[in-house]
Design an enzyme around this catalytic site. Structure first.
Site, PDB file in Angstrom:
ATOM      1  NE  ARG A 120      -3.837  -2.334   2.152  1.00 14.35           N
ATOM      2  CZ  ARG A 120      -3.817  -3.657   1.900  1.00 14.35           C
ATOM      3  NH1 ARG A 120      -2.664  -4.288   1.725  1.00 14.35           N
ATOM      4  NH2 ARG A 120      -4.952  -4.341   1.802  1.00 14.35           N
ATOM      5  N   GLY A 176      -1.129 -11.904  -5.033  1.00 13.28           N
ATOM      6  CA  GLY A 176      -2.533 -11.514  -5.203  1.00 13.28           C
ATOM      7  C   GLY A 176      -2.753 -10.053  -4.852  1.00 13.28           C
ATOM      8  CG  ASP A 214      -2.738 -14.027   5.240  1.00 19.54           C
ATOM      9  OD1 ASP A 214      -3.451 -14.606   4.403  1.00 19.54           O
ATOM     10  OD2 ASP A 214      -2.385 -12.840   5.125  1.00 19.54           O
TER      11      ASP A 214
HETATM   12  C1  S3P Z   1      -4.221  -9.085   2.046  1.00 18.68           C
HETATM   13  C2  S3P Z   1      -5.485  -9.513   2.303  1.00 18.68           C
HETATM   14  C3  S3P Z   1      -5.844 -10.921   2.491  1.00 18.68           C
HETATM   15  C4  S3P Z   1      -4.630 -11.762   2.838  1.00 18.68           C
HETATM   16  C5  S3P Z   1      -3.461 -11.464   1.949  1.00 18.68           C
HETATM   17  C6  S3P Z   1      -3.068 -10.006   2.021  1.00 18.68           C
HETATM   18  C7  S3P Z   1      -3.993  -7.648   1.811  1.00 18.68           C
HETATM   19  O1  S3P Z   1      -6.402 -11.413   1.285  1.00 18.68           O
HETATM   20  O2  S3P Z   1      -4.961 -13.128   2.762  1.00 18.68           O
HETATM   21  O3  S3P Z   1      -2.348 -12.259   2.318  1.00 18.68           O
HETATM   22  O4  S3P Z   1      -2.823  -7.196   1.822  1.00 18.68           O
HETATM   23  O5  S3P Z   1      -4.978  -6.934   1.602  1.00 18.68           O
HETATM   24  P1  S3P Z   1      -7.991 -11.234   0.959  1.00 18.68           P
HETATM   25  O6  S3P Z   1      -8.271  -9.807   0.971  1.00 18.68           O
HETATM   26  O7  S3P Z   1      -8.175 -11.824  -0.402  1.00 18.68           O
HETATM   27  O8  S3P Z   1      -8.676 -12.023   2.022  1.00 18.68           O
END
Ligand code: S3P
Length: 431
Positions: free
Chosen positions: A31, A100, A318
């Protein structure tokens, strides 16, 4: 202890004492890098032991024309994001690799930046659901399309307008993608979440949560002041989680850290352990860019029985693999329901955990949205798999510290997705 396909582990030969090098928080880092790429000042962001996922965001920004300058000394990397910046359409697809958060947050940011971009990822990321970000962004006017719900994603220039959007899945990544898009949308953008998820984007952008019905509304408009993201990013509690568990399990261990991120949406793991008698203490000493930071220490001992419900799940999303290992290794119990979301992580985490626990001699009942077990016997060393998932690799490496005999974890090197020096440090304690 390394071979080409995996890592061999043995029971710990001595207590884990002192401290360990833990990466700066990944969620906060992504972020701060993204906001630094759109504010109007130079930002100097200091990171401890940044991992592969963080480099996915760094290289993505570089491919988009943001001239980040990196210098590394020992375990610290300084990232300078210059004052003058403008996104350009990259010549090639942007590879988010395994990250992700990189992929989903970039969707939110890039759909308003007058660029044409294709986002791709590795095999694991390419299987993960992306429609959950594309749908709200399309409602805002974004020209964004997925490939049958997954990567590759195509983004084209568009003008955005604010929407009010109740999150259908409890996801901080989706929430953050919409808020980032809202920074460049006409009017007000509102995201409503029923279950609290990690709130780093709101804290960084100083968005005050408002209670609405049985949820929380977060509002943003394009007039808000973007913060200077300079400073050292505190340590990642989700990576500390593995060392905390290792210290709890290996007799006589005692570990402590300073500069730990102690955000209330990230410390449910600590609270769960403490409530069950773990020798664990922490204290907030200061805040930085809205994030509480402090020290933490842990000593060995404890037996654990966990029952995770749908409200708690997003707050330990997590930490499920290591919580399951803690319960299994202390002859405890574990019960998880309403957790289908875990099947969409870096691996199908329900399957990965159940499969590895069974190989280590634990009888586990698996169902569609969770699993449960009561561990009666000690863990047995076995041939395991990381399922190409960094958190599975690290959680079961901790299990190996107290299992009987040798454990081998296929593709355990994937741990570098969130910690490049985890195994290097763990090997110091093995028989
Ligand atoms: C994260 C949010 C979570 C988490 C990921 C990091 C983030 O995922 O599992 O490791 O940095 O916003 P989700 O928002 O898909 O649950």
């Amino acid at each position: 202890m390394n071979d080409a396909n995996g890592i061999r582990l043995y029971p710990a030969k001595r207590p884990i004492l002192g401290t360990t090098v833990v990466p700066s928080d990944k969620s906060v880092t992504h972020r701060r890098l993204l906001i630094a790429a759109i504010n109007h000042v130079e930002n100097q962001i200091l990171l401890q032991s940044p991992a592969n996922d963080v480099f996915s965001t760094i290289t993505a920004l570089q491919a988009l024309g943001i001239h980040l300058h990196l210098t590394t000394q020992q375990y610290k990397t300084k990232v300078i994001v210059p004052a003058k910046k403008r996104f350009v359409s990259p010549a090639h697809p942007i590879d988010c690799q395994n990250s992700g958060t990189t992929a989903r947050l970039l969707c939110g940011l890039l759909c308003s930046q007058n660029v044409t971009v294709q986002l791709i990822g590795d095999d694991s990321l390419t299987k993960r659901p992306m429609e959950r970000v594309a749908i709200p962004l399309q409602k805002m006017g974004a020209k964004i399309t997925t490939s049958n719900g997954t990567l590759p994603i195509h983004i084209q220039p568009a003008s955005l307008h604010g929407i009010s959007y109740p999150l259908p899945v409890a996801s901080a990544q989706v929430k953050s993608a919409i808020l980032l898009a809202g920074l460049f949308a006409d009017g007000i953008t509102t995201v409503i979440e029923r279950f609290q998820t990690r709130d780093h984007t709101e804290r960084l952008l100083q968005i005050a949560p408002q209670t609405v019905g049985d949820g929380t509304a977060l509002q943003i408009d394009h007039n808000i002041h973007l913060p200077d993201c300079s400073g050292e990013v505190p340590l990642d509690i989700s990576n500390l989680a593995f060392w905390i568990a290792a210290a709890i399990l290996v007799n006589g261990s005692c570990l402590e850290w300073k500069n730990v991120l102690l955000n209330p949406t990230r410390i449910a793991y600590l609270k769960l352990l403490k409530a069950q008698g773990a020798h664990l203490d922490w204290e907030v000493t200061h805040t930085q860019l809205g994030e509480p930071i402090g020290w933490l220490e842990v000593r060995s001992g404890g037996n654990f029985h966990f029952r995770i419900d749908s409200e708690l799940l997003p707050l330990v999303i997590d930490e499920i693999p290591i919580l399951a290992v803690l319960a299994a290794a202390t002859q405890g119990s574990f019960e998880l329901h309403s957790a289908k979301e875990l099947r969409t992580k870096e691996s199908d985490r329900i399957k990965s955990i159940v499969d590895n626990l069974r190989r280590m001699n634990i009888e586990v009942e698996e169902y569609l949205d969770g699993f449960q077990f009561e561990a009666k016997d000690p863990l047995r060393g076995a041939k395991l798999s990381s399922f190409q998932d960094h958190r599975i690799a690290m959680a079961f490496a901790v299990a190996a510290l107290v299992a009987k005999g040798e454990t081998w974890i296929q593709d355990a090197q994937v741990a570098s997705v969130s910690d490049r020096i985890f195994f290097e440090q763990l090997f110091l304690y093995l028989r």
